[in-house]
Design a protein around this motif. Structure first.
Motif, PDB file in Angstrom:
ATOM      1  N   PRO A   1      -2.050   7.191  -5.645  1.00 30.12           N
ATOM      2  CA  PRO A   1      -0.680   7.130  -6.177  1.00 30.12           C
ATOM      3  C   PRO A   1       0.313   7.216  -5.020  1.00 30.12           C
ATOM      4  N   CYS A   2       0.988   6.096  -4.729  1.00 33.92           N
ATOM      5  CA  CYS A   2       1.646   5.953  -3.422  1.00 33.92           C
ATOM      6  C   CYS A   2       2.815   6.921  -3.207  1.00 33.92           C
ATOM      7  N   ASN A   3       3.599   7.211  -4.267  1.00 36.45           N
ATOM      8  CA  ASN A   3       4.744   8.118  -4.039  1.00 36.45           C
ATOM      9  C   ASN A   3       4.248   9.486  -3.575  1.00 36.45           C
TER      10      ASN A   3
ATOM     11  N   ILE B   1      -7.491   0.160  10.782  1.00 31.59           N
ATOM     12  CA  ILE B   1      -8.197   1.423  10.544  1.00 31.59           C
ATOM     13  C   ILE B   1      -9.026   1.312   9.268  1.00 31.59           C
ATOM     14  N   GLU B   2     -10.277   1.707   9.381  1.00 33.95           N
ATOM     15  CA  GLU B   2     -11.178   1.712   8.224  1.00 33.95           C
ATOM     16  C   GLU B   2     -12.069   2.940   8.276  1.00 33.95           C
ATOM     17  N   ILE B   3     -12.767   3.183   7.179  1.00 39.65           N
ATOM     18  CA  ILE B   3     -13.803   4.216   7.194  1.00 39.65           C
ATOM     19  C   ILE B   3     -15.076   3.586   7.754  1.00 39.65           C
ATOM     20  N   GLU B   4     -15.967   4.435   8.280  1.00 37.66           N
ATOM     21  CA  GLU B   4     -17.184   3.929   8.966  1.00 37.66           C
ATOM     22  C   GLU B   4     -17.941   2.870   8.167  1.00 37.66           C
TER      23      GLU B   4
HETATM   24  P1  NAX Z   1      -9.752  -2.069  -1.783  1.00 37.64           P
HETATM   25  O1  NAX Z   1     -10.675  -1.111  -2.453  1.00 37.64           O
HETATM   26  O2  NAX Z   1     -10.088  -3.508  -1.786  1.00 37.64           O
HETATM   27  O3  NAX Z   1      -9.572  -1.634  -0.273  1.00 37.64           O
HETATM   28  C1  NAX Z   1      -9.323  -0.323   0.092  1.00 37.64           C
HETATM   29  C2  NAX Z   1      -9.860  -0.172   1.488  1.00 37.64           C
HETATM   30  O4  NAX Z   1      -9.461   1.106   1.936  1.00 37.64           O
HETATM   31  C3  NAX Z   1     -11.380  -0.249   1.559  1.00 37.64           C
HETATM   32  O5  NAX Z   1     -11.743  -1.216   2.526  1.00 37.64           O
HETATM   33  C4  NAX Z   1     -11.792   1.150   1.972  1.00 37.64           C
HETATM   34  O6  NAX Z   1     -12.905   1.153   2.826  1.00 37.64           O
HETATM   35  C5  NAX Z   1     -10.523   1.605   2.688  1.00 37.64           C
HETATM   36  N1  NAX Z   1     -10.386   3.051   2.759  1.00 37.64           N
HETATM   37  C6  NAX Z   1     -10.717   3.976   1.844  1.00 37.64           C
HETATM   38  N2  NAX Z   1     -10.444   5.199   2.309  1.00 37.64           N
HETATM   39  C7  NAX Z   1      -9.918   5.036   3.536  1.00 37.64           C
HETATM   40  C8  NAX Z   1      -9.459   5.925   4.535  1.00 37.64           C
HETATM   41  N3  NAX Z   1      -9.520   7.258   4.341  1.00 37.64           N
HETATM   42  N4  NAX Z   1      -9.000   5.429   5.691  1.00 37.64           N
HETATM   43  C9  NAX Z   1      -8.958   4.094   5.900  1.00 37.64           C
HETATM   44  N5  NAX Z   1      -9.406   3.207   5.000  1.00 37.64           N
HETATM   45  C10 NAX Z   1      -9.877   3.668   3.832  1.00 37.64           C
HETATM   46  O7  NAX Z   1      -8.303  -1.801  -2.420  1.00 37.64           O
HETATM   47  P2  NAX Z   1      -7.007  -2.717  -2.332  1.00 37.64           P
HETATM   48  O8  NAX Z   1      -7.008  -3.659  -3.455  1.00 37.64           O
HETATM   49  O9  NAX Z   1      -6.844  -3.236  -0.961  1.00 37.64           O
HETATM   50  O10 NAX Z   1      -5.858  -1.644  -2.676  1.00 37.64           O
HETATM   51  C11 NAX Z   1      -5.558  -0.600  -1.788  1.00 37.64           C
HETATM   52  C12 NAX Z   1      -4.638   0.404  -2.454  1.00 37.64           C
HETATM   53  O11 NAX Z   1      -3.408  -0.211  -2.824  1.00 37.64           O
HETATM   54  C13 NAX Z   1      -5.191   1.013  -3.748  1.00 37.64           C
HETATM   55  O12 NAX Z   1      -4.948   2.395  -3.741  1.00 37.64           O
HETATM   56  C14 NAX Z   1      -4.330   0.366  -4.825  1.00 37.64           C
HETATM   57  O13 NAX Z   1      -4.241   1.158  -5.986  1.00 37.64           O
HETATM   58  C15 NAX Z   1      -3.022   0.249  -4.100  1.00 37.64           C
HETATM   59  N6  NAX Z   1      -2.033  -0.662  -4.662  1.00 37.64           N
HETATM   60  C16 NAX Z   1      -0.733  -0.303  -4.585  1.00 37.64           C
HETATM   61  C17 NAX Z   1       0.280  -1.109  -5.014  1.00 37.64           C
HETATM   62  C18 NAX Z   1       1.705  -0.689  -4.909  1.00 37.64           C
HETATM   63  O14 NAX Z   1       2.557  -1.441  -5.382  1.00 37.64           O
HETATM   64  N7  NAX Z   1       2.037   0.438  -4.337  1.00 37.64           N
HETATM   65  C19 NAX Z   1      -0.017  -2.414  -5.654  1.00 37.64           C
HETATM   66  C20 NAX Z   1      -1.367  -2.939  -5.330  1.00 37.64           C
HETATM   67  C21 NAX Z   1      -2.452  -1.897  -5.272  1.00 37.64           C
HETATM   68  O15 NAX Z   1      -2.846  -1.605  -6.577  1.00 37.64           O
END
Ligand code: NAX
Length: 376
Positions: free
Chosen positions: A179-181, A88-91
């Motif tokens: 923020p995952c939590n 799943i991705e955004i457009e």
């Molecule tokens: P990226 O910016 O490389 O990738 C994020 C992807 O999500 C992009 O391809 C974007 O198009 C897509 N996206 C954005 N909104 C979306 C939506 N509504 N529906 C579907 N896709 C969407 O980030 P990445 O390095 O892959 O990190 C992703 C997330 O993981 C970030 O929020 C980051 O902060 C978080 N993390 C969490 C960690 C944890 O331990 N819980 C550690 C690693 C990371 O920092």
């Protein structure tokens, strides 16, 4: 018709033998071959596992680029478990996702049965057994964590609702996007039909980071370090509980005599490791985050080694007098199907103060998104 089916599943020589044999064989062979065919199908069905369908949001992002190949290769569910991927991705990212799908195709993974790439949440979460919510708007340098809450809150409301509408009945969801939590809290509360014990937020990367720091300090291999729980929030307030961690079965505080290091530099290094990686790499941790996702799902689906525990944020039931209903990281163990918060882990005054601070932050995040949560 029957002949067509037989010709599809048997080599040409076999069909020739059946149809060119003498009259007696012509009566016997079709019955024999039909029975053998059905027996073969029955045996195949018995041994063939149903694929586990996994949705990954943000599939074209950095973490996705490491994670998908680990799932497809069997690292997550084991070397004999087929998997299917819903990406799943955004457009705007669909073109990049197309490239990722081409690479997955080019790996010719034996366990990968199907790939669906989509920007539709309904299609993306259709029939999935696991939802890995990785995509979110990531924190940029200088951006406060709280700024992210508002931006991402609405995304996770829609994703929670779409999971409830479309996923398989055994759906389990792990939220990674920060923020995952609190993102997980929002998604979980947007899907009241799904039991609360099926929602998780990731703190395993913090646990892995902490284990490596302890192993380095003690001069042992990382596998000698066990029982390191992360308490609270996946943020710079998290508490890696070294007091209850062990090295080769002995308390860490017995093996490492430098308690100032444990109480100070160790905790700070783990808490700020994400920021240190951004500073060094110019991008947030991706491969280690993908690895931690694999570890989390495996830890939730494989029995926990006796006496050990692992870290993941779950919906608090009030254990250890912590705020019920928040997504709090605790020491967890499982028999491979259901999990529990490990009870009776000693919490001294030092730990209690650290845990209270990180849970206080979670409460503040909760209050900041209260308009997205059920009232009362
Ligand atoms: P990226 O910016 O490389 O990738 C994020 C992807 O999500 C992009 O391809 C974007 O198009 C897509 N996206 C954005 N909104 C979306 C939506 N509504 N529906 C579907 N896709 C969407 O980030 P990445 O390095 O892959 O990190 C992703 C997330 O993981 C970030 O929020 C980051 O902060 C978080 N993390 C969490 C960690 C944890 O331990 N819980 C550690 C690693 C990371 O920092």
């Amino acid at each position: 018709m029957r002949r067509a089916v037989r010709e599809r599943f048997l080599p040409p020589e076999a069909t020739q033998v059946v149809w060119s044999s003498n009259r007696g064989d012509r009566i016997f062979s079709p019955i024999f071959h039909q029975s053998a065919f059905f027996l073969l199908v029955a045996v195949l069905l018995f041994f063939m596992k149903t694929p586990i369908r996994v949705a990954v949001t943000g599939a074209a992002g950095q973490i996705g680029y490491s994670l998908l190949f680990r799932i497809a290769s069997g690292s997550m569910f084991g070397p004999d478990q087929p998997v299917a991927l819903n990406l799943i991705e955004i457009e705007p990212a669909m073109k990049a996702l197309e490239g990722v799908v081409m690479e997955l195709d080019d790996c010719a993974f034996p366990l990968l049965t199907d790939i669906r790439a989509t920007a539709s949440l309904d299609e993306g979460f259709s029939s999935v057994n696991w939802a890995l919510l990785v995509g979110s708007v990531p924190r940029k340098a200088g951006m406060e964590r709280k700024d992210l809450l508002g931006i991402n809150g609405k995304i996770f409301t829609g994703q929670g609702q779409a999971i409830a509408r479309n996923a398989a009945s055994d759906i389990r969801t792990l939220v990674v996007g920060n923020p995952c939590n609190t993102n997980c809290l929002i998604a979980m509360n947007s899907a009241p039909e799904i039991p609360k014990e099926r929602w998780f937020a990731m703190t395993r990367l913090d646990e892995n980071r902490g284990k490596t720091q302890i192993a380095r300090k003690a001069g042992v291999h990382v596998t000698d370090v066990t029982n390191l729980a992360i308490w609270g929030n996946h943020s710079s307030t998290q508490y890696p509980d070294f007091y209850n961690a062990q090295i080769g079965g002995k308390p860490v505080t017995e093996v490492i005599s430098d308690h100032d290091w444990l109480q100070g530099e160790f905790i700070e290094t783990v808490q700020k490791r994400g920021a240190a990686i951004i500073a060094a790499r110019g991008a947030s941790s991706a491969a280690s985050a993908a690895n931690a996702i694999v570890d989390t799902v495996r830890s939730l689906t494989v029995p926990t080694p006796s006496g050990d525990w692992f870290s993941v944020a779950v919906c608090s039931d009030g254990s250890y007098d912590l705020n019920r209903g928040l997504m709090i990281s605790y020491p967890i163990r499982t028999d491979g199907s259901s999990w529990e918060i490990v009870q009776g882990v000693p919490v001294n005054d030092f730990s209690r103060a650290k845990i209270s601070a990180t849970v206080q932050e979670l409460q503040e995040e909760h209050d900041a998104v209260a308009d997205l949560l059920p009232k009362g």
